[in-house]
Design a protein around this motif. Sequence first.
Motif: not given
Ligand SMILES: [Mg+2]
Length: 347
Positions: A223-225, A300-303
Amino acid sequence: MVARVSTVSFQGIEAVPVDVQVMVAPGKVGMQIVGLPDKAVAESRERVQSALHASGLSLPAKKVTVNLAPADLPKEGSHFDLPIALGLMAALGAIPGDALDGYVVLGELSLDGTIASVAGALPAAIGANALGKGLICPLESGPEAAWAGEEIDILAPRSLIAIANHFRGTQVLSRPVPAMRAAPANIPDLSDIKGQETAKRALEVAAAGGHNLIMVGPPGSGKSMLAARLPSILPPLSAPELLEVSMIHSIAGQLAGGKLSDRRPFRAPHHSASMAAMLGGGLRARPGEVSLAHNGILFLDEFPEFTPQVLDSLRQPLENGESVIARANHRVSYPANIQLIAAMNPC
Ligand SMILES: [Mg+2]
Ligand SMILES: Nc1ncnc2c1ncn2[C@@H]1O[C@H](COP(=O)(O)OP(=O)(O)O)[C@@H](O)[C@H]1O
């Protein structure tokens, strides 16, 4: 005699005209600044005195009064040093009295008389242009100010001596040229992602239509990627968008070297971000992450790790495209037209 110099105060991304009036008169020796100055403005007294001394101009043994009008508008920041110093120089006859009439002035002074860069040169230049005036700003801010228009007269001196020489005609300053930041060479590219055809398609649709997107998946699923590779497929900013984005970044003091970039902003604040960091504000009003991401991406990562207050507060910018900050002593609004990309684990 009262010398007058025009400068600005920032309300949101708008530059409000401020008149600096300098009076040198017989009386108790000293210098006083009135007109609701904050701490940084009040301290400008010491910098101005030292910079004038270093430039070979000492203050006469008289009473110096500086008034920042309108007197009921709070003045924040260090960019009042240069208008105060130039007003004093005009009052003392070191530069011609009418030389500053056609200019808006902003800049911070170092103790040795050089002019340090300040935030907000681009909005100040646009404000000056609207008043039909030129701009005097620090050397480093010149390339940024030059974006305000072809016809606006811009002086970007390195020091007080350079500006005095310019007005005396001994060493004329040339107009700075607008500068563009070179595109970064190695931004993460969407082609790095193996497989994940559905996720890539979703990213492409979101990028094309400016849609908000939430990615839900187990840790390590990329996801982050994926989010980090979204900027590689976004269209460049159009000219009006570029100016608006750059004005916000200029106010926040985030335009390195006065150079603009046509890449859409990509902001990825950490989940510990406070309300003030996200929406803007604080004691000195500043644009927050939602405004710095204007016309671009707020990721927003780790929402779910963000505090509920911060997540709730995103509603207004998402609906209205602006972030309004109301405090006891001021109310400002910053543009915040964002594309929200979020990522979270299923549970
Ligand atoms: Mg991640
Ligand atoms: N589809 C993929 N293609 C290439 N590398 C991947 C893919 N999915 C995951 N990875 C690798 O796994 C790492 C972890 O992915 P990450 O984006 O941190 O996952 P998440 O944010 O979903 O927990 C990535 O940095 C990348 O090296």
